[in-house]
Motif scaffolding. Structure first.
Motif: not given
Length: 687
Positions: A59-64, A498-507, A447-449, A454-455
């Motif tokens: 799920s953390d590698e998905l665009v949606v 539609g336009l959708d965007a997410q900032i993700r962080w994981k440590v 999806l930009y890592t 951070w992605s």
């Protein structure tokens, strides 16, 4: 080797699967003697890939944006309906038509725009037609729920412009299994005095696997804090506040079960299953009406992997459903709803090949559906309709090799769908009515890592949806919603960008994501109050209309490890929906919600405390009452017994502040609040 006693136990379970009243036999597997348990080979079923992506990435590698509930977390969140089980996930609320019928609402979109599926095949019931019709999925026997937030029309159908809820079970085993595995759960208590019991068992010899599950639930009328009718409704139209402390006609009984079997191979499986669903519940809006619902479903599924250098994987799934729902008034059948049909898909995946910029990998699929819907009786406000759809779709992903690094993944796809709706003559129209639509949807995402922590993900989509049969042909009294509904057979397609965007962080064990979305409908098909009453019935007339609309919002979720055994969770969501033709608010839009929780787990002891605050909703549509804010506090404690079997006792307290909780997304918010402060005791076990 499974000894003789195990074989006898398995046979008993299979015989008990139907009728589900014999469900207590499933729990017997929890208490067999330890000597037998030691001889059996116990195998944990493999995790299931996220259905938001046909390539099976995490799920953390998905665009949606995708939310996943499974395992212990799903077990502790289970409610009596699918909608209430998911309510509170960022971006997800529920229609909550009383405690027994509730569909998920995703980002303010509901009904046909949220596609509900079981194992990747649509659920053919009548829950999208009317909010008082329950979804034919019981959370008691579901192993995993995937929620795709935002447009998912490419893979799941043109109607999935709001999102997809896919409920997954093991009714068709997909992996090799040697030995026996399963789970069982029982619950007592709560504001509805529930008594629930469920059991699931899988048995295999490495080549052939059998699945059986069964469940039973019974509830009484819901205990509520105060009156069912809100003060706002009492002051607005003088509706009397009666039956304090009890939601009349909200009791329910339900049972069901399934048998499935598969041949499993090193590179795939071939299997089939049968499942039955039965439910009888009060409709709340009408104190003398109960819904008697039954659904039989037959599934076929197969998948083979590692086939070759060109076509690497082939997957097919199909389900036939026979659904019937009778509304019984004062002991007499008033209206019967029937929906029979078949849906399926065939999907082929190609092996990755080098394009020079990166390895391109994806799938090509064909999806089909043929359903016959019929309504007979007093509340038949739509004609008999045959709906057929056929679609081709493609989905591709390509990690781009830029400057010697693969930090960017591109995804793109498209879908072409042809839908026909043939309505038979009926009382309101002596001639047949026919419509056909060609809908095209496509999406481009990335999806930009930035680094391992951070992605950034974004997705741009264009979606088209054919109108549903009730949006086209409705004409009659819909007593469940208290309206006279009128469709429009001249509707064109519903279109949106539609336009959708997410900032993700994981440590490590810490993570969070923050997302925003904006969807503009050039033609949104909505049910609007006309302000005029029907002469014969006296009900307010609601007309399906086409207009420009926008949906925009924010979603956030985070999990942070404070100390070794204590985690903090934070979540929130907000959606704002407007009719662009007149700048007015759209109805039943959930207000801003903020939540926090603490999770403690050490050895055999667990505890959690959750707080969800929903702000008041004063931005309302015409003739829609505002909704007051509420704060829902819940708590749970659990203890794993010191036995060889994995047995856990738990106690769950709901609405600890005993607040009057009314969901703005519900048609019944002003006559059907949530339950009062209550305590549920339960036992669950995996083996």
């Amino acid at each position: 080797m499974i000894n003789k006693q195990y074989v006898q136990m398995r046979s008993a379970l299979v015989r008990a699967a139907f009728p589900p009243k014999s469900i207590f036999l499933a729990l017997s597997c929890l208490f067999i003697n330890n000597a037998i348990a030691d001889e059996a080979t116990q195998i944990e079923l493999s995790s299931i890939s996220v259905t938001g992506n046909p390539l099976g990435v995490g799920s953390d590698e998905l665009v949606v944006p995708v939310s996943i509930l499974n395992g212990r977390e799903l077990s502790l969140r289970r409610e009596s309906t699918l909608g209430d089980t998911l309510n509170g996930i960022p971006g997800v609320s529920a229609t909550h038509f009383g405690p027994n019928a509730s569909r998920p609402v995703i980002r303010g979109l509901d009904a046909e725009r949220v596609r509900i599926m079981q194992n990747g095949v649509g659920v053919l019931d009548a829950s999208s037609l009317s909010f008082d019709h329950a979804v034919t999925i019981d959370p008691l026997v579901i192993e995993q729920i995937d929620v795709v937030r935002g447009p998912a029309a490419l893979l799941y159908g043109g109607s999935a412009v709001g999102g997809v809820v896919n409920a997954i079970d093991h009714r068709i085993p997909k992996e090799k299994l040697e030995g026996i595995t399963g789970r069982a759960e029982g619950r007592l208590g709560g504001a509805d005095s529930q008594s629930n019991l469920a059991g699931v068992v899988d048995v295999g010899n490495g080549q052939f696997a059998i699945h059986a599950d069964m469940y039973s639930r019974k509830t009484s009328d819901l205990d509520i804090p105060g009156f069912a009718v809100s003060n706002r409704k009492n002051q607005a139209d003088g509706t009397l506040q009666e039956n304090k402390g009890k939601l009349i006609n909200s009791s329910a009984t339900a049972d069901g079960g399934a048998l499935g079997a598969s041949l499993t191979f090193d590179n795939g499986y071939l299997g089939a299953s049968y499942s039955g669903f039965n439910s009888n519940y009060g409709t709340v809006a009408e104190p003398t009406v109960r819904a008697d619902m039954k659904s039989d479903r037959w599934d076929l599924a197969t998948e083979f992997r590692e086939l070759g250098s060109i076509v690497s994987r082939v997957k097919a799934r199909m389900a036939y459903t026979d659904y019937q729902h009778q509304e019984v008034e004062d002991g007499e059948i008033a209206t019967t709803f029937k929906n029979k049909g078949i849906e399926g898909s065939i999907e082929a995946g190609h092996a990755a090949f080098n394009t020079g910029l990166g390895n391109l990998e994806g799938v090509l699929g064909f999806q089909f559906q043929n359903t016959n819907f019929e309504a007979l009786g007093d509340e038949a406000f739509v004609p008999p309709v045959n709906t057929q759809s056929k679609a081709l779709y493609v989905y591709e992903e390509m990690p781009l090799n830029l400057f010697g690094q693969q930090k960017f993944k591109l995804s793109f796809g498209g879908r072409a769908e042809h839908t026909t709706l043939d309505a038979s003559p009926w009382a309101k129209s002596p001639t047949a009515q026919n419509s056909s639509f060609n809908a095209y949807s496509y999406a481009l995402g990335g999806l930009y890592t930035f680094n391992p922590n951070w992605s950034f993900a974004t997705n741009l989509s264009h979606n088209e949806r054919a109108p549903s049969y009730f949006e086209l042909y409705a004409d009659g009294e819909h007593l469940a919603t208290g309206q006279y509904e009128i469709g429009n057979p001249n509707f064109g397609k519903e279109r949106s960008n539609g336009l959708d965007a997410q900032i993700r962080w994981k440590v490590g064990r810490n993570s969070f994501n923050v997302g925003a979305y904006y969807t503009r409908f050039s033609s949104f098909l909505g049910l609007l109050d006309t302000g005029v009453d029907d002469v014969d019935s006296g009900l307010p007339i609601a007309q399906f209309s086409a207009f420009a609309a926008t949906f925009k919002g924010l979603e956030a979720e985070g999990k942070f490890n404070i100390v070794d055994n204590l985690d903090l969770t934070l979540r929130g969501d907000y959606v704002r929906a407007s009719n662009q033709d007149n700048s007015e608010a759209l109805p039943r839009i959930t207000p801003l919600r903020l939540g926090a929780g603490l999770r403690y787990q050490k050895n055999s002891v667990g505890a959690r405390l959750d707080v969800l605050h929903a702000f008041s909703q004063t931005r309302t549509a015409v003739n829609e009452l505002p909704t007051d804010s509420y704060t829902n506090v819940s708590a749970l404690v659990s203890y794993k017994l010191p036995t060889k079997l994995n047995v856990e006792l738990f106690a769950k307290a709901n609405n600890l502040l005993n607040q009057e909780i009314r969901e703005h997304a519900s048609f019944l918010k002003d006559i059907s609040p949530a339950g009062e402060r209550s305590l549920i005791l339960g036992l669950r076990s995996d083996f």
